[in-house]
Motif scaffolding. Structure first.
Motif, mmCIF file in Angstrom:
data_model
loop_
_atom_site.group_PDB
_atom_site.id
_atom_site.type_symbol
_atom_site.label_atom_id
_atom_site.label_comp_id
_atom_site.label_asym_id
_atom_site.label_seq_id
_atom_site.Cartn_x
_atom_site.Cartn_y
_atom_site.Cartn_z
ATOM 1 N N PHE A 33 0.300 12.021 1.297
ATOM 2 C CA PHE A 33 -0.366 12.919 2.229
ATOM 3 C C PHE A 33 0.076 14.353 1.964
ATOM 4 O O PHE A 33 1.173 14.613 1.468
ATOM 5 N N ASN A 82 0.868 -1.181 0.000
ATOM 6 C CA ASN A 82 0.000 0.000 0.000
ATOM 7 C C ASN A 82 0.903 1.228 0.000
ATOM 8 O O ASN A 82 1.909 1.267 0.719
ATOM 9 N N LEU A 119 -4.476 7.014 -2.191
ATOM 10 C CA LEU A 119 -4.041 5.720 -1.670
ATOM 11 C C LEU A 119 -3.979 4.737 -2.820
ATOM 12 O O LEU A 119 -4.976 4.552 -3.524
ATOM 13 N N GLY A 160 -4.119 -3.392 11.809
ATOM 14 C CA GLY A 160 -3.140 -4.153 11.044
ATOM 15 C C GLY A 160 -2.840 -3.581 9.685
ATOM 16 O O GLY A 160 -1.847 -3.936 9.077
ATOM 17 N N GLU A 182 3.511 0.918 3.004
ATOM 18 C CA GLU A 182 3.234 -0.131 3.972
ATOM 19 C C GLU A 182 3.720 -1.450 3.411
ATOM 20 O O GLU A 182 3.382 -1.829 2.287
ATOM 21 N N PHE A 201 7.392 6.343 6.540
ATOM 22 C CA PHE A 201 7.112 7.647 5.940
ATOM 23 C C PHE A 201 8.383 8.247 5.349
ATOM 24 O O PHE A 201 9.481 8.080 5.894
ATOM 25 N N GLY A 202 8.204 8.981 4.265
ATOM 26 C CA GLY A 202 9.283 9.777 3.726
ATOM 27 C C GLY A 202 9.438 11.073 4.509
ATOM 28 O O GLY A 202 8.615 11.405 5.373
ATOM 29 N N THR A 203 10.497 11.814 4.202
ATOM 30 C CA THR A 203 10.772 13.064 4.920
ATOM 31 C C THR A 203 10.024 14.248 4.334
ATOM 32 O O THR A 203 10.017 15.312 4.920
ATOM 33 N N TYR A 237 5.936 -8.596 10.232
ATOM 34 C CA TYR A 237 4.756 -7.826 10.603
ATOM 35 C C TYR A 237 4.643 -6.595 9.710
ATOM 36 O O TYR A 237 5.611 -6.184 9.086
ATOM 37 N N GLN A 238 3.437 -6.039 9.661
ATOM 38 C CA GLN A 238 3.196 -4.902 8.783
ATOM 39 C C GLN A 238 3.805 -3.639 9.373
ATOM 40 O O GLN A 238 3.715 -3.393 10.571
ATOM 41 N N LYS A 239 4.377 -2.866 8.511
ATOM 42 C CA LYS A 239 5.045 -1.652 8.980
ATOM 43 C C LYS A 239 4.854 -0.542 7.949
ATOM 44 O O LYS A 239 4.909 -0.771 6.749
ATOM 45 N N VAL A 240 4.614 0.647 8.456
ATOM 46 C CA VAL A 240 4.489 1.816 7.588
ATOM 47 C C VAL A 240 5.733 2.668 7.749
ATOM 48 O O VAL A 240 6.167 2.944 8.870
ATOM 49 N N GLN A 266 -2.383 0.011 8.505
ATOM 50 C CA GLN A 266 -2.385 1.369 9.034
ATOM 51 C C GLN A 266 -2.849 2.399 8.029
ATOM 52 O O GLN A 266 -3.471 3.381 8.375
ATOM 53 N N LEU A 267 -2.508 2.197 6.762
ATOM 54 C CA LEU A 267 -2.748 3.276 5.822
ATOM 55 C C LEU A 267 -4.168 3.312 5.280
ATOM 56 O O LEU A 267 -4.579 4.324 4.759
ATOM 57 N N GLN A 315 0.612 5.599 0.108
ATOM 58 C CA GLN A 315 -0.286 6.738 0.246
ATOM 59 C C GLN A 315 0.505 8.030 0.188
ATOM 60 O O GLN A 315 1.615 8.129 0.714
ATOM 61 N N GLN A 346 -3.589 0.941 -3.459
ATOM 62 C CA GLN A 346 -3.619 -0.342 -2.749
ATOM 63 C C GLN A 346 -2.919 -1.414 -3.558
ATOM 64 O O GLN A 346 -2.521 -1.194 -4.705
ATOM 65 N N GLY A 390 13.128 17.362 9.183
ATOM 66 C CA GLY A 390 14.024 16.605 8.322
ATOM 67 C C GLY A 390 13.912 15.103 8.454
ATOM 68 O O GLY A 390 14.683 14.375 7.829
ATOM 69 N N GLN A 391 12.964 14.638 9.256
ATOM 70 C CA GLN A 391 12.774 13.202 9.414
ATOM 71 C C GLN A 391 11.336 12.836 9.098
ATOM 72 O O GLN A 391 10.423 13.644 9.246
ATOM 73 N N GLY A 392 11.149 11.600 8.691
ATOM 74 C CA GLY A 392 9.792 11.116 8.491
ATOM 75 C C GLY A 392 9.115 10.866 9.820
ATOM 76 O O GLY A 392 9.747 10.886 10.876
ATOM 77 N N LEU A 393 7.828 10.611 9.775
ATOM 78 C CA LEU A 393 7.105 10.277 10.998
ATOM 79 C C LEU A 393 7.617 8.941 11.539
ATOM 80 O O LEU A 393 7.847 7.998 10.787
ATOM 81 N N ALA A 448 4.100 7.541 2.047
ATOM 82 C CA ALA A 448 4.242 6.512 3.062
ATOM 83 C C ALA A 448 3.926 5.171 2.438
ATOM 84 O O ALA A 448 2.927 5.024 1.732
ATOM 85 N N LEU A 470 4.016 14.250 1.751
ATOM 86 C CA LEU A 470 4.670 13.076 2.311
ATOM 87 C C LEU A 470 4.157 11.819 1.633
ATOM 88 O O LEU A 470 2.957 11.691 1.378
#
Lengths: 114, 115
Positions: A36, A32, A49, B98, A93, A104-106, A99-102, B100-101, A34, A51, B40-43, A91, A89
């Motif tokens: 923002f 995924n 988004l 599960g 996923e 983000f870019g800067t 495990y699932q992880k998101v 998040q986006l 997205q 998918q 300067g950093q992502g979340l 992001a 931004l």
């Protein structure tokens, strides 16, 4: 570890120009993605988004695409307006260590000059 | 109107103090998240909760604590153990635990400053 790079970090364009923002992931296995928008001192607003089964999404003057083979996404803004000025931004996923992880870019800070 | 509300908007903390940031949502979302944003950093994910009375550490949980006693509330406490707490904190919620986006909504953020 997934890392996300957004290029350019900042961009200033005259009103009316078309522009492209770029986002790249070190691990292309994302399902995924997205984009923002964030105004100064504010939260994030979802724009588009993409998918897992999709390759692009469009909303008005915005078009986002995702190339999963390369782990790259672009956000195209047509006919930019001063109201588009904000930080954008991306992001992604994906699966990290089971495990699932998101991640983000800067962000790219966009200024559209009237 | 449905949404997610963070308060306060600005918060000042003295050295050695604990402070609590509020996050409330009326979207009936199961999942809630806390992120930290630095220039300067992502979340970066601090904690997340997929269901009431359950929460998990994110990437940078040290020096923070949370609770999820009600579905609509997910407060974050920044403890004195967090050595560099000055940052912009964002709370988010999503309908689907599960993932998040998908349909994630963000609050307007709390800017915490150590004085």
């Amino acid at each position: 570890k997934q890392e996300v790079t957004q290029i350019p970090a900042a961009l200033s364009v005259p009103e009316g120009e078309n522009l492209v923002l770029n986002c790249s992931f070190t691990d292309s296995a994302i399902y995924n993605l997205q984009w923002f928008r964030q105004d100064p001192g504010k939260g994030l607003t979802s724009l588009l988004l993409i998918q897992s089964s999709q390759r692009e999404q469009t909303s008005g003057r915005l078009n986002a695409s995702l190339d999963k083979s390369s782990g790259r996404s672009t956000l195209y803004i047509a006919a930019s307006q001063p109201g588009d000025s904000a930080t954008y931004l991306c992001a992604g996923e994906g699966n990290s260590g089971g495990y699932q992880k998101v991640t983000f870019g800067t962000g790219t800070k966009l200024q559209v000059i009237p | 109107d449905g949404g997610i509300t963070q308060s306060p908007k600005y918060l000042f903390r003295k050295e050695g103090q604990n402070v609590t940031l509020s996050c409330e949502q009326n979207l009936n979302h199961d999942a809630m998240y806390w992120y930290r944003q630095d220039p300067g950093q992502g979340l970066r994910l601090i904690y997340y909760s997929q269901i009431v009375n359950d929460f998990q550490k994110g990437d940078i949980a040290e020096g923070y604590s949370v609770s999820r006693e009600k579905k609509e509330s997910f407060p974050l406490t920044v403890t004195s153990a967090q050595k560099n707490p000055t940052a912009f904190y964002l709370c988010a919620s999503s309908i689907t635990p599960g993932t998040q986006l998908t349909e994630a909504f963000f609050g307007q953020g709390t800017r915490l400053t150590v004085v």
